[in-house]
Design an enzyme around this catalytic site. Sequence first.
Site, PDB file in Angstrom:
ATOM      1  N   TYR A 131       4.120  14.835 -13.205  1.00 17.15           N
ATOM      2  CA  TYR A 131       3.193  13.870 -13.806  1.00 17.15           C
ATOM      3  C   TYR A 131       3.257  13.898 -15.332  1.00 17.15           C
ATOM      4  CZ  TYR A 131       1.187  12.263  -9.437  1.00 17.15           C
ATOM      5  OH  TYR A 131       1.023  11.655  -8.210  1.00 17.15           O
ATOM      6  N   ARG A 142       6.002  11.659 -16.274  1.00 13.58           N
ATOM      7  CA  ARG A 142       5.602  10.251 -16.124  1.00 13.58           C
ATOM      8  C   ARG A 142       4.626   9.856 -17.231  1.00 13.58           C
ATOM      9  NH1 ARG A 142       3.561   8.819 -10.353  1.00 13.58           N
ATOM     10  NH2 ARG A 142       3.563   6.749 -11.295  1.00 13.58           N
ATOM     11  N   ASN A 154      -0.806   0.353 -10.486  1.00 12.11           N
ATOM     12  CA  ASN A 154      -0.089   1.148 -11.483  1.00 12.11           C
ATOM     13  C   ASN A 154      -1.045   2.084 -12.233  1.00 12.11           C
ATOM     14  OD1 ASN A 154       2.025  -0.477 -10.689  1.00 12.11           O
ATOM     15  ND2 ASN A 154       1.897  -1.827 -12.476  1.00 12.11           N
ATOM     16  N   HIS A 190      -5.323   2.997  -8.034  1.00 12.21           N
ATOM     17  CA  HIS A 190      -4.724   4.304  -7.754  1.00 12.21           C
ATOM     18  C   HIS A 190      -4.947   5.295  -8.875  1.00 12.21           C
ATOM     19  CE1 HIS A 190      -1.816   2.246  -4.697  1.00 12.21           C
ATOM     20  NE2 HIS A 190      -3.063   2.319  -4.252  1.00 12.21           N
ATOM     21  N   CYS A 237     -11.213  18.112 -12.710  1.00  8.91           N
ATOM     22  CA  CYS A 237     -11.262  19.393 -12.016  1.00  8.91           C
ATOM     23  C   CYS A 237     -11.546  19.196 -10.526  1.00  8.91           C
ATOM     24  CB  CYS A 237     -12.343  20.299 -12.621  1.00  8.91           C
ATOM     25  SG  CYS A 237     -12.489  21.868 -11.753  1.00  8.91           S
ATOM     26  N   THR A 257       4.905  -6.055  -6.402  1.00  5.18           N
ATOM     27  CA  THR A 257       4.588  -5.010  -5.432  1.00  5.18           C
ATOM     28  C   THR A 257       5.279  -5.319  -4.114  1.00  5.18           C
ATOM     29  OG1 THR A 257       2.830  -3.815  -4.255  1.00  5.18           O
ATOM     30  CG2 THR A 257       2.434  -6.148  -4.698  1.00  5.18           C
ATOM     31  N   ASN A 267       8.199 -12.001  -7.406  1.00  2.29           N
ATOM     32  CA  ASN A 267       8.993 -10.822  -7.069  1.00  2.29           C
ATOM     33  C   ASN A 267      10.431 -11.265  -6.824  1.00  2.29           C
ATOM     34  OD1 ASN A 267      10.126  -8.524  -5.770  1.00  2.29           O
ATOM     35  ND2 ASN A 267       8.046  -7.890  -5.150  1.00  2.29           N
TER      36      ASN A 267
HETATM   37  N1  APR Z   1       9.280  -8.416 -11.656  1.00  2.00           N
HETATM   38  C1  APR Z   1       8.575  -8.510 -10.506  1.00  2.00           C
HETATM   39  N2  APR Z   1       8.751  -7.678  -9.449  1.00  2.00           N
HETATM   40  C2  APR Z   1       9.690  -6.714  -9.592  1.00  2.00           C
HETATM   41  C3  APR Z   1      10.478  -6.553 -10.753  1.00  2.00           C
HETATM   42  C4  APR Z   1      10.234  -7.463 -11.809  1.00  2.00           C
HETATM   43  N3  APR Z   1      10.947  -7.387 -12.954  1.00  2.00           N
HETATM   44  N4  APR Z   1      11.331  -5.502 -10.557  1.00  2.00           N
HETATM   45  C5  APR Z   1      11.073  -5.023  -9.315  1.00  2.00           C
HETATM   46  N5  APR Z   1      10.099  -5.748  -8.726  1.00  2.00           N
HETATM   47  C6  APR Z   1       9.515  -5.583  -7.393  1.00  2.00           C
HETATM   48  C7  APR Z   1      10.434  -4.991  -6.347  1.00  2.00           C
HETATM   49  O1  APR Z   1      11.212  -6.019  -5.742  1.00  2.00           O
HETATM   50  C8  APR Z   1       9.413  -4.403  -5.360  1.00  2.00           C
HETATM   51  O2  APR Z   1       9.028  -5.361  -4.393  1.00  2.00           O
HETATM   52  O3  APR Z   1       8.466  -4.641  -7.519  1.00  2.00           O
HETATM   53  C9  APR Z   1       8.218  -4.063  -6.242  1.00  2.00           C
HETATM   54  C10 APR Z   1       7.995  -2.579  -6.413  1.00  2.00           C
HETATM   55  O4  APR Z   1       7.650  -2.063  -5.142  1.00  2.00           O
HETATM   56  P1  APR Z   1       7.391  -0.502  -4.991  1.00  2.00           P
HETATM   57  O5  APR Z   1       8.494   0.261  -5.649  1.00  2.00           O
HETATM   58  O6  APR Z   1       7.092  -0.247  -3.545  1.00  2.00           O
HETATM   59  O7  APR Z   1       6.076  -0.214  -5.866  1.00  2.00           O
HETATM   60  P2  APR Z   1       4.596  -0.610  -5.521  1.00  2.00           P
HETATM   61  O8  APR Z   1       4.532  -1.796  -4.611  1.00  2.00           O
HETATM   62  O9  APR Z   1       3.862  -0.702  -6.792  1.00  2.00           O
HETATM   63  O10 APR Z   1       4.083   0.694  -4.714  1.00  2.00           O
HETATM   64  C11 APR Z   1       2.714   0.702  -4.332  1.00  2.00           C
HETATM   65  O11 APR Z   1       3.015   2.973  -3.587  1.00  2.00           O
HETATM   66  O12 APR Z   1       3.933   5.015  -4.014  1.00  2.00           O
HETATM   67  C12 APR Z   1       2.766   4.304  -4.025  1.00  2.00           C
HETATM   68  O13 APR Z   1       0.886   4.716  -5.351  1.00  2.00           O
HETATM   69  C13 APR Z   1       2.202   4.240  -5.418  1.00  2.00           C
HETATM   70  O14 APR Z   1       1.049   2.414  -6.485  1.00  2.00           O
HETATM   71  C14 APR Z   1       2.215   2.757  -5.747  1.00  2.00           C
HETATM   72  C15 APR Z   1       2.204   2.112  -4.372  1.00  2.00           C
END
Ligand code: APR
Length: 249
Positions: free
Chosen positions: A73, A76, A108, A125, A133, A194, A218
């Site tokens: 973390y 990150r 995020n 999240h 703590c 997402t 997306n």
């Molecule tokens: N613009 C829009 N979308 C994009 C871009 C971009 N430039 N680049 C990538 N993506 C899309 C990908 O195609 C994918 O569908 O963003 C999405 C990211 O998906 P994930 O990696 O699964 O991330 P996320 O959906 O935020 O994950 C949700 O999972 O691990 C947990 O807590 C964590 O908050 C996170 C949650």
Amino acid sequence: MGAADVIAVDTGPLVAALRGARSVFALSGSGISAESGLPTFRGVGGLWRTHRVEELASPEGFARDPRLVWTWYNERASAHRRAEPNAGHYALARLEEAIGDFTLATQNVDSLHRRAGSRNVLELHGDLREARCTQCGARRALDATGLPLTEIEHACGGRLRPNIVWFGEPLPAAVWREAEAAAARADAILVVGTSAVVYPAAALATRYNDRAFVAEINPEETAISVRVDCALRARAAELLPRILDKLQR
Ligand code: APR
């Protein structure tokens, strides 16, 4: 994806829905921060492609090896501070100004929406701005490099943990209630960056409102693409500013 692809994307229906909307709800994921240089979770180079979720993002993993979890973390948190909001983040801040009743719920923890000027941001999240703590709930701001590994043990006997919602943990109740209400009353719902595979956050996109116009931005297909009214295959930093420009013309 070049600009030509974006021109082929028809933003007309979404702009019309936003123009007629009294209330708008937006749900963002790691994809909106991809163009700020932060890795996503499941895509190419995604964090869950190279790290073990259960070791790093779970209460069990933290209990087993808190130093490993904080090392991850801290990396990150440092990356978040080095990153800058991109045009997608700024466009959503402009959308909040344009729509009277606008709520942005983000999965995020990078604080980039806040740094881009979004005010009403629901961090479903958690965030990487502070630690808390496990025993007494005391909060401690993280600095640019996170939390020193020598300071994990708290004076009360508990441990300082990231203020993140880990797998298997409930989302902050008040934050979740506000997000549910905003999704339910929205006339238009925007789902940006997402994969929509993690619940309950993903439910906000399509499960609380059967009358809103729902659009996703997306480059890839997602778990909800078949359920949205309009799937715009484009990058957020490229398309969101164009949508705001058309909306504010
Ligand atoms: N613009 C829009 N979308 C994009 C871009 C971009 N430039 N680049 C990538 N993506 C899309 C990908 O195609 C994918 O569908 O963003 C999405 C990211 O998906 P994930 O990696 O699964 O991330 P996320 O959906 O935020 O994950 C949700 O999972 O691990 C947990 O807590 C964590 O908050 C996170 C949650």
